[in-house]
Design an enzyme around this catalytic site. Structure first.
Site, PDB file in Angstrom:
ATOM      1  N   LYS A 170     -10.247   8.154 -17.989  1.00 41.61           N
ATOM      2  CA  LYS A 170     -10.725   8.759 -19.219  1.00 41.61           C
ATOM      3  C   LYS A 170      -9.600   8.802 -20.259  1.00 41.61           C
ATOM      4  CE  LYS A 170     -14.282   9.042 -16.608  1.00 41.61           C
ATOM      5  NZ  LYS A 170     -14.545  10.191 -15.764  1.00 41.61           N
TER       6      LYS A 170
ATOM      7  N   ARG B 131       0.840  -1.211   0.000  1.00 36.91           N
ATOM      8  CA  ARG B 131       0.000   0.000   0.000  1.00 36.91           C
ATOM      9  C   ARG B 131       0.867   1.249   0.000  1.00 36.91           C
ATOM     10  NH1 ARG B 131      -1.403   1.556   4.674  1.00 36.91           N
ATOM     11  NH2 ARG B 131      -2.145  -0.453   5.411  1.00 36.91           N
TER      12      ARG B 131
ATOM     13  N   TYR C  99     -18.188  17.520 -12.643  1.00 37.90           N
ATOM     14  CA  TYR C  99     -18.545  16.119 -12.803  1.00 37.90           C
ATOM     15  C   TYR C  99     -19.521  15.716 -11.685  1.00 37.90           C
ATOM     16  CZ  TYR C  99     -17.864  11.075 -12.852  1.00 37.90           C
ATOM     17  OH  TYR C  99     -18.071   9.730 -12.900  1.00 37.90           O
TER      18      TYR C  99
ATOM     19  N   ASP D 157      -9.195  20.120 -12.146  1.00 32.70           N
ATOM     20  CA  ASP D 157      -9.467  18.792 -12.698  1.00 32.70           C
ATOM     21  C   ASP D 157      -9.202  18.896 -14.202  1.00 32.70           C
ATOM     22  OD1 ASP D 157     -10.614  16.547 -13.889  1.00 32.70           O
ATOM     23  OD2 ASP D 157     -12.233  16.405 -12.415  1.00 32.70           O
TER      24      ASP D 157
HETATM   25  C1  LIG Z   1     -14.895  10.505 -14.456  1.00 33.78           C
HETATM   26  C2  LIG Z   1     -14.514  11.798 -13.886  1.00 33.78           C
HETATM   27  C3  LIG Z   1     -14.172  11.922 -12.538  1.00 33.78           C
HETATM   28  C4  LIG Z   1     -14.244  10.746 -11.583  1.00 33.78           C
HETATM   29  O1  LIG Z   1     -13.300   9.786 -11.885  1.00 33.78           O
HETATM   30  P1  LIG Z   1     -13.463   8.204 -11.616  1.00 33.78           P
HETATM   31  O2  LIG Z   1     -12.213   7.653 -12.173  1.00 33.78           O
HETATM   32  O3  LIG Z   1     -14.706   7.751 -12.320  1.00 33.78           O
HETATM   33  O4  LIG Z   1     -13.588   8.031 -10.134  1.00 33.78           O
HETATM   34  C5  LIG Z   1     -13.770  13.166 -12.090  1.00 33.78           C
HETATM   35  N1  LIG Z   1     -13.732  14.230 -12.908  1.00 33.78           N
HETATM   36  C6  LIG Z   1     -14.066  14.156 -14.211  1.00 33.78           C
HETATM   37  C7  LIG Z   1     -13.986  15.362 -15.064  1.00 33.78           C
HETATM   38  C8  LIG Z   1     -14.478  12.939 -14.745  1.00 33.78           C
HETATM   39  O5  LIG Z   1     -14.817  12.882 -16.035  1.00 33.78           O
END
Ligand SMILES: *Cc1c(COP(=O)(O)O)cnc(C)c1O
Length: 377
Positions: free
Chosen positions: A195, A46, A98, A170
């Site tokens: 993504k 971890r 999101y 983000d």
């Molecule tokens: C999908 C997404 C998240 C969350 O991420 P996960 O990997 O699904 O936990 C956060 N911000 C954006 C812009 C996203 O598209």
């Protein structure tokens, strides 16, 4: 080094034991210690894992950051960032983030005493107005999901400097290939690597990147203390994917530009939102702080009935949540990704029932256009 050179080499050294060119999957939970109190810097999985460290160094290099801290999901990465503040502190966040980010903050962390203001951060005046004596952090998504509104990174950095706030971006939608917030003085960048960064729709993951040693130390501590770490195999898959990030992003961008143009010229489409279109409200800002416009397009087909027709009739586009993969996806934000946002809030943000979000993949663009054309007939 250039972006692709870093993508292929940064953080990756041939394996010291065998010379393996590709970083091995260190699938181990523990490490043999040489003697009591003597080890090779690896004690427990971890806390330390070499495959994960390679991924962290790799993505940090792409964002022009010193430190990367990887997580089991984007939301786990965001949770760790909330660990930079304490009960009683106030956070200003972009209003149409999101859906899962909104849920984490508003429906979970609010109960732990954090205060949130949901602000249209594309408007500087509104950000300044939202600052309170207990404000500690500004959390930005640019472009937003699914309305693709932009926030000026330079302005946010300025406000954060003035009021001594932590700035967080983000960067999931743009990836460092098109936007590098740290170069604008932003303190923390995060990704859902699920993504574009992984890009093959086969891993859930997240990462936080920073140049600030104090923030790094705290997030690193939380990574181990909370324990939402990614598996060595997921890290390895993601490392495999970053090697082609540049070529994928170029093609996402090319294809999306063509499709945005096609949709704009179709009389059945009420409105097309894409930062690379001249009629986008933040087109000039997009040109200033991004080097491309990405693969996400949002279009309004007027009402639920028309939207449903398109959603159900496309064949190359797959109906599904998520985005950023090599395959094209189509979704209905109001009932899918943004269903956890109350209807009234949703409509205020412009997420109407007729809205469709396209995650344009890297298939042949002619096939994608023919697919939408057929669905619209
Ligand atoms: C999908 C997404 C998240 C969350 O991420 P996960 O990997 O699904 O936990 C956060 N911000 C954006 C812009 C996203 O598209």
């Amino acid at each position: 080094m250039g972006f692709s050179t870093d993508a292929i080499h940064a953080g990756q050294i041939p394996d010291p034991t065998t010379g393996a060119v590709i970083t091995p999957i260190y699938q181990t939970s523990t490490y043999a210690q040489d003697a009591l109190g003597v080890n090779k810097g690896y004690e427990y999985g971890r806390t330390h894992n070499l495959t994960r460290e390679a991924l962290e160094k790799n993505i940090a290099a792409l964002e022009k950051g010193k430190y990367g801290i990887a997580f089991a999901s984007g939301l786990a990465a965001i949770q760790s960032i909330l660990g930079l503040v304490k009960s009683g502190d106030h956070i200003i966040a972009t209003e149409n983030v999101y859906g899962g980010t909104y849920r984490l903050m508003e429906l979970i962390f609010k109960d732990y005493g954090l205060e949130f203001s949901w602000v249209d951060t594309s408007n500087v005046v509104k950000i300044r107005k939202a600052v309170r004596p207990n404000t500690k952090l500004i959390y930005i998504e640019t472009p937003t999901n699914p309305m693709l509104r932009l926030t000026d990174l330079r302005t946010v950095k300025g406000i954060c400097k003035k009021y001594d706030l932590i700035s967080v971006v983000d960067n999931t939608f743009m990836t460092p290939y098109f936007q590098k917030p740290l170069l604008f003085g932003i303190d923390v960048v995060l990704h859902s690597t699920t993504k574009y960064i992984n890009g093959h729709s086969d891993v859930i993951g997240g990462i936080v990147i920073t140049n600030n040693p104090k923030i790094h130390e705290r997030i690193r501590y939380l990574q181990n203390a909370i324990g939402a770490v990614p598996s060595p195999f997921d890290c390895w898959l993601t490392l495999r994917a970053t090697k082609t990030l540049a070529v994928r992003m170029k093609q996402h961008n090319e294809n999306a530009k063509r499709i945005a143009k096609f949709l704009s010229e179709n009389p059945k489409v009420k409105k097309v939102i894409y930062p690379g279109l001249r009629n986008h409200p933040h087109y000039s800002l997009a040109k200033r702080q991004m080097s491309g416009y990405g693969g996400m397009i949002t279009a309004d087909f007027g009402d639920l009935k028309s939207a449903k027709k398109v959603l159900n009739r496309v064949k190359v586009f797959t109906l599904g949540e998520s985005l950023g993969g090599v395959e094209s996806l189509i979704s209905h934000p109001a009932s899918m990704t943004h269903a956890s946002i109350p209807k009234r809030e949703r409509e205020k943000l412009g997420i109407t029932e007729g809205l469709i979000r396209f995650s344009v993949g890297i298939e042949d663009v002619e096939d994608l256009i023919a697919d939408i054309e057929h669905a619209l007939k």
